[in-house]
Design a protein around this motif. Structure first.
Motif, PDB file in Angstrom:
ATOM      1  N   PHE A 168      15.305   5.110  -7.484  1.00 45.88           N
ATOM      2  CA  PHE A 168      14.188   4.560  -6.688  1.00 45.88           C
ATOM      3  C   PHE A 168      14.266   2.568  -6.092  1.00 45.88           C
ATOM      4  CE2 PHE A 168      10.180   3.266  -5.296  1.00 45.88           C
ATOM      5  CZ  PHE A 168      10.038   3.425  -4.153  1.00 45.88           C
ATOM      6  N   MET A 169      14.150   2.266  -6.498  1.00 49.35           N
ATOM      7  CA  MET A 169      13.977   1.038  -6.505  1.00 49.35           C
ATOM      8  C   MET A 169      15.163   0.493  -6.145  1.00 49.35           C
ATOM      9  SD  MET A 169      12.433  -0.363  -9.891  1.00 49.35           S
ATOM     10  CE  MET A 169      12.822  -2.139 -10.228  1.00 49.35           C
ATOM     11  N   ALA A 170      16.565   0.573  -6.360  1.00 49.87           N
ATOM     12  CA  ALA A 170      17.432   0.007  -5.841  1.00 49.87           C
ATOM     13  C   ALA A 170      17.675   1.086  -4.432  1.00 49.87           C
ATOM     14  CB  ALA A 170      18.793   0.579  -6.376  1.00 49.87           C
ATOM     15  N   ASN A 171      17.206   2.120  -3.799  1.00 50.28           N
ATOM     16  CA  ASN A 171      18.090   2.460  -2.743  1.00 50.28           C
ATOM     17  C   ASN A 171      16.525   2.757  -1.899  1.00 50.28           C
ATOM     18  OD1 ASN A 171      19.220   4.788  -2.847  1.00 50.28           O
ATOM     19  ND2 ASN A 171      18.510   5.585  -4.494  1.00 50.28           N
ATOM     20  N   SER A 172      15.380   1.420  -2.384  1.00 48.45           N
ATOM     21  CA  SER A 172      14.084   1.173  -1.656  1.00 48.45           C
ATOM     22  C   SER A 172      14.858   0.231  -1.116  1.00 48.45           C
ATOM     23  CB  SER A 172      12.958   1.674  -2.394  1.00 48.45           C
ATOM     24  OG  SER A 172      13.192   1.010  -3.067  1.00 48.45           O
ATOM     25  N   GLY A 179      12.070   9.416  -3.016  1.00 51.67           N
ATOM     26  CA  GLY A 179      11.214   8.753  -3.420  1.00 51.67           C
ATOM     27  C   GLY A 179      11.190   7.235  -1.998  1.00 51.67           C
ATOM     28  N   VAL A 180      12.877   7.339  -1.909  1.00 50.81           N
ATOM     29  CA  VAL A 180      12.668   6.708  -0.469  1.00 50.81           C
ATOM     30  C   VAL A 180      11.977   7.696   1.026  1.00 50.81           C
ATOM     31  CG1 VAL A 180      14.176   5.110   1.655  1.00 50.81           C
ATOM     32  CG2 VAL A 180      14.527   5.356  -0.787  1.00 50.81           C
ATOM     33  N   ARG A 181      11.834   8.820   1.039  1.00 45.94           N
ATOM     34  CA  ARG A 181      11.681   8.330   2.427  1.00 45.94           C
ATOM     35  C   ARG A 181       9.817   9.076   2.176  1.00 45.94           C
ATOM     36  NH1 ARG A 181      14.890  14.482   3.088  1.00 45.94           N
ATOM     37  NH2 ARG A 181      13.433  14.954   4.163  1.00 45.94           N
ATOM     38  N   HIS A 236       0.812  -1.170  -0.145  1.00 45.56           N
ATOM     39  CA  HIS A 236      -0.044   0.295   0.238  1.00 45.56           C
ATOM     40  C   HIS A 236       0.601   1.102  -0.011  1.00 45.56           C
ATOM     41  CE1 HIS A 236      -3.444  -2.827   2.175  1.00 45.56           C
ATOM     42  NE2 HIS A 236      -2.860  -2.769   0.762  1.00 45.56           N
ATOM     43  N   ALA A 237       2.161   1.154   0.651  1.00 39.38           N
ATOM     44  CA  ALA A 237       2.967   2.543   0.602  1.00 39.38           C
ATOM     45  C   ALA A 237       3.900   2.234  -0.503  1.00 39.38           C
ATOM     46  CB  ALA A 237       3.429   2.241   1.786  1.00 39.38           C
ATOM     47  N   PHE A 238       4.197   1.300  -1.237  1.00 39.18           N
ATOM     48  CA  PHE A 238       5.685   0.901  -1.940  1.00 39.18           C
ATOM     49  C   PHE A 238       4.943   1.368  -3.460  1.00 39.18           C
ATOM     50  CE2 PHE A 238       8.209  -1.255  -4.672  1.00 39.18           C
ATOM     51  CZ  PHE A 238       9.613  -0.107  -4.423  1.00 39.18           C
ATOM     52  N   VAL A 239       3.825   1.014  -4.009  1.00 44.74           N
ATOM     53  CA  VAL A 239       3.571   0.538  -5.171  1.00 44.74           C
ATOM     54  C   VAL A 239       2.950   1.843  -5.679  1.00 44.74           C
ATOM     55  CG1 VAL A 239       1.473  -0.487  -6.395  1.00 44.74           C
ATOM     56  CG2 VAL A 239       2.731  -2.023  -4.884  1.00 44.74           C
ATOM     57  N   PRO A 240       2.027   2.669  -5.057  1.00 48.51           N
ATOM     58  CA  PRO A 240       1.708   3.676  -5.543  1.00 48.51           C
ATOM     59  C   PRO A 240       4.119   4.751  -5.425  1.00 48.51           C
ATOM     60  CG  PRO A 240       0.621   3.764  -3.558  1.00 48.51           C
ATOM     61  CD  PRO A 240       1.419   2.145  -3.536  1.00 48.51           C
ATOM     62  N   VAL A 241       4.129   5.320  -4.689  1.00 49.95           N
ATOM     63  CA  VAL A 241       5.429   5.171  -5.024  1.00 49.95           C
ATOM     64  C   VAL A 241       5.651   4.871  -6.590  1.00 49.95           C
ATOM     65  CG1 VAL A 241       7.677   6.472  -3.937  1.00 49.95           C
ATOM     66  CG2 VAL A 241       5.800   6.195  -2.480  1.00 49.95           C
TER      67      VAL A 241
END
Length: 259
Positions: free
Chosen positions: A45-49, A187-189, A24-29
């Motif tokens: 974003f994918m690498a840092n998350s 994006g991570v924040r 719910h938090a990851f997919v919208p970002v």
């Protein structure tokens, strides 16, 4: 019964991350980054998350291993007052703790695949936990002098397997990033800012179950097991219908919103 207490912690994280809050938090970002059409930003974003989650949950898992004896006093005070039960449950909890790391990365991989329209593999991976535990009970435990310890270890092994089976598909779709560890990435924040309230909303029921287990540990022998089995029956329709619908609808809603 000690295994059910030890299994509560990783199972709680599985329910929070794999079955709700994480996606719910990851997919919208991720959908917002995809809507820009900038593949470099998406990969960043994918690498840092992924890197931030791996580092954070590694520390949490190690902390859990260290303070496992203290957690028993919190989760099951009825067991903690009995030295033998307390020590056994603490050992089992330590074996289960690495699952926290693996299940978080499994949730990340599954969310990425769902966001790119691949649902079969993320839907199948949770079943591996049950498959590995059943195989352990049938093939290894009968000849073991410490069967319950092997069962606890199989939880972490299953978590690692759940992650491994998703890697080939991620690699084939060019979605397997090189890990980065920038917690200040925008994006991570944003992801973490969305994750905290989402966890709060999803965790209410799970906290109730932890409190139920705490009370059950003070009651007659078998109470923890009865509570666990009854909860499995309650969760069955939710897992079969509710989570399946949510997994398919969420990525499409996020894409429409981003557009």
């Amino acid at each position: 019964m000690p295994f059910f207490i030890a299994f509560k912690v990783p199972n709680l994280f599985r329910r929070l991350f794999v079955e709700g809050a994480f996606a719910h938090a990851f997919v919208p970002v991720l959908a917002d980054y995809q809507a820009t059409g900038d593949k470099i930003q998406v990969q960043s974003f994918m690498a840092n998350s992924a890197g931030a989650l791996m580092l954070l949950m590694t520390l949490v898992s190690l902390l859990g291993v260290v303070i496992a004896p203290l957690l028993i006093w919190v989760l099951a005070p009825g067991f903690a007052i009995h030295e033998e039960l307390r020590e056994l449950t603490a050992v089992l909890l330590q074996w289960c703790m690495p699952y926290l790391l693996f299940v978080t990365l499994v949730a990340w991989a599954g969310s990425v695949l769902n966001a790119h329209g691949h649902f079969a593999m993320p839907a199948f991976t949770p079943a591996l936990l049950n498959i590995v535990m059943i195989m352990t009970m049938l093939a290894v435990m009968p000849s073991s002098s410490q069967p319950v310890t092997l069962l606890a270890a199989s939880v972490s092994v299953a978590g690692l397997l759940q992650l491994i089976v998703q890697l080939p598909l991620l690699s084939r779709l060019n979605l397997l990033p090189k890990l980065s560890f920038d917690f200040k990435h925008p994006g991570v924040r944003r992801f973490f800012s969305l994750l905290l309230p989402t966890i709060f909303s999803v965790s209410v029921t799970q906290i109730n179950l932890l409190l139920d287990t705490l009370v059950a540990s003070l009651l007659s022998p078998g109470s923890v097991s009865w509570l666990y089995y009854s909860d499995r029956l309650v969760e069955f329709p939710l897992a079969v219908l509710g989570m399946a619908l949510a997994a398919v609808i969420l990525p499409n809603l996020a894409k429409h919103h981003a557009a």
